[in-house]
Enzyme design. Sequence first.
Site, PDB file in Angstrom:
ATOM      1  CD  GLN A 134      -2.845  -0.951   2.475  1.00 54.85           C
ATOM      2  OE1 GLN A 134      -2.788  -1.733   3.404  1.00 54.85           O
ATOM      3  NE2 GLN A 134      -3.696   0.061   2.445  1.00 54.85           N
ATOM      4  CG  HIS A 135       0.296   3.298   2.423  1.00 55.77           C
ATOM      5  ND1 HIS A 135      -1.048   3.575   2.544  1.00 55.77           N
ATOM      6  CD2 HIS A 135       0.585   2.373   3.393  1.00 55.77           C
ATOM      7  CE1 HIS A 135      -1.543   2.855   3.556  1.00 55.77           C
ATOM      8  NE2 HIS A 135      -0.583   2.113   4.072  1.00 55.77           N
ATOM      9  CG  ASP A 149       0.103  -5.441   1.157  1.00 58.40           C
ATOM     10  OD1 ASP A 149      -0.591  -4.596   1.758  1.00 58.40           O
ATOM     11  OD2 ASP A 149       1.338  -5.558   1.323  1.00 58.40           O
TER      12      ASP A 149
HETATM   13  O1  LIG Z   1       1.830   0.124   4.993  1.00 62.83           O
HETATM   14  C1  LIG Z   1       1.261  -0.937   5.117  1.00 62.83           C
HETATM   15  C2  LIG Z   1      -0.143  -1.010   5.574  1.00 62.83           C
HETATM   16  O2  LIG Z   1      -0.662   0.227   5.941  1.00 62.83           O
HETATM   17  C3  LIG Z   1       1.999  -2.220   4.788  1.00 62.83           C
HETATM   18  O3  LIG Z   1       1.310  -3.343   5.236  1.00 62.83           O
HETATM   19  C4  LIG Z   1       2.300  -2.309   3.312  1.00 62.83           C
HETATM   20  O4  LIG Z   1       1.067  -2.567   2.641  1.00 62.83           O
HETATM   21  C5  LIG Z   1       3.380  -3.309   2.975  1.00 62.83           C
HETATM   22  O5  LIG Z   1       3.067  -4.629   3.302  1.00 62.83           O
HETATM   23  P1  LIG Z   1       4.086  -5.881   3.235  1.00 62.83           P
HETATM   24  O6  LIG Z   1       4.794  -5.820   1.924  1.00 62.83           O
HETATM   25  O7  LIG Z   1       4.984  -5.797   4.408  1.00 62.83           O
HETATM   26  O8  LIG Z   1       3.182  -7.079   3.323  1.00 62.83           O
END
Ligand SMILES: O=C(CO)[C@@H](O)[C@H](O)COP(=O)(O)O
Length: 468
Positions: A69-70, A223
């Site tokens: 995300q983000h 994700d």
């Molecule tokens: O920033 C967040 C949720 O807000 C993280 O969960 C990212 O979405 C990355 O996830 P992973 O790659 O560690 O699963």
Amino acid sequence: MTLVAGVDSSTQSTKVLLVDAETGEIVDSGRAPHPDGTECPPEAWWEALQEAGKGLLERAEAVAVAGQQHGMVALDADDRVVRPALLWNDTRSAPQAERLTAEHGGPEAWAADTGLVLAASFTATKLAWMAEHEPENAAKTVSVMLPHDWLTMKLRGASAAEATTDRSDASGTGYWSPHTGAYVPERLVQAFGRELALPRVAAPDETVGRTPWGAIVAPGTGDNAGAALGLGLGPGDVAVSLGTSGTVFGVADVPANDPTGIVAGFADATGRFLPLVCTLNAARVLDTFRTLLGVDHAEFDALALAAAPGAGGLTLLPYLDGERTPARPNATGVLSGLTTGATRADLARAAVEGMLAAQADGLAAMTAQGMETRRVLLIGGAAASQAVRRIAPTVFGVDVEVPPPAEYVALGAAKQAAWALSGRPTPPQWKHGDTERLTGSAAAGSPGTAVEQYSTLRDETSSWASHR
Ligand SMILES: O=C(CO)[C@@H](O)[C@H](O)COP(=O)(O)O
Ligand SMILES: Nc1ncnc2c1ncn2[C@@H]1O[C@H](COP(=O)(O)OP(=O)(O)O)[C@@H](O)[C@H]1O
């Protein structure tokens, strides 16, 4: 057999699953690594997707991409990437998060408008950082999207003007409202100084386009929302995902509204909501200590399980790469209670306990937000660790269930693809094998437990200049 493909473009790698659309059985899978670091050229994700999906994607009749995300993917007027994407775990925009919060209404107003209290992770703060620090790149930027939006656009061979996102990923930007289901353009302008073209927010089961080989493309998702869909989370289910990030989340009928900013008011991939707590440090904490100890995963687990609970008084504050929960973007790790009696086993156990205790804070925050927790499900790369599985119930103070090992984010994406392909009103209900139930004895937070050691150290260090 009708096959669908689900992609997880996560922080460390791309995983692709080829799945039977009727049963959810995994027929084939592929994986390719991403470059390390907190910024990444999006082209590297595209290359990893080709590699991981070789021989798989073309066999699918529908595809969906879930992604970290983000991350800020900024594009110019010719749809070229302006600079490497700033990722969710890049903390350079912490001052912009503070400034935007203070200048534009405070935490309550941001939570009410966008479901979020700004932290460096969120896209709006990254745009503000670029506007302040890279005016030339900012001037070239005409559109912004998220990692899964960009990959979905590439899969369709579409332009930025045709790009789509979904509710879940839009809800992590800081300029979308979980209450209205629409962008909040004023928040984007406050962050970036002017408007930008944004991807259209597609419906959860929409077909947004086709691949060159004719497969339909579903909207994709963030994700964590992908994992929730893959697991089929129901009322009372809370997932703890231990990848690069540690996330604690569940599905809800109403958005979270937490003015402390601990619980993010995200949307999910089905039209509901996904209250979520995220730490920047999870699986990599174990990787770091494993590397320092010079052991492999199995040896690390054996060491951690050989030590007594509490690791002989050794306590790790696991904020190795700065932290988002608690909000300490400039923090580093702290190891306390080191004596001449400390052993390698204590060190391994302290790493596991400290990392899990930080997730216990997330579980407590979810409860404080009114989220009922009847079942805790452990997933993500570090859920493969025997030490994590055995120690988690004692740190969380509740039984923990471990679903059969699988890439649940990619499975959720595949489920979304199957849903779009089916034309049915609800996603398919795929059956997983049985979960493994693990029971702990120590209650979370009781004196002498890892949680008590962790929370004491967490509070003692809150006044440190480097931890504020
Ligand atoms: O920033 C967040 C949720 O807000 C993280 O969960 C990212 O979405 C990355 O996830 P992973 O790659 O560690 O699963
Ligand atoms: N048996 C294991 N014990 C502990 N950690 C593991 C084990 N297997 C994989 N991991 C860790 O899981 C992480 C990758 O998990 P993953 O959920 O794919 O992360 P991300 O989604 O952030 O890319 C890596 O840091 C890896 O070292």
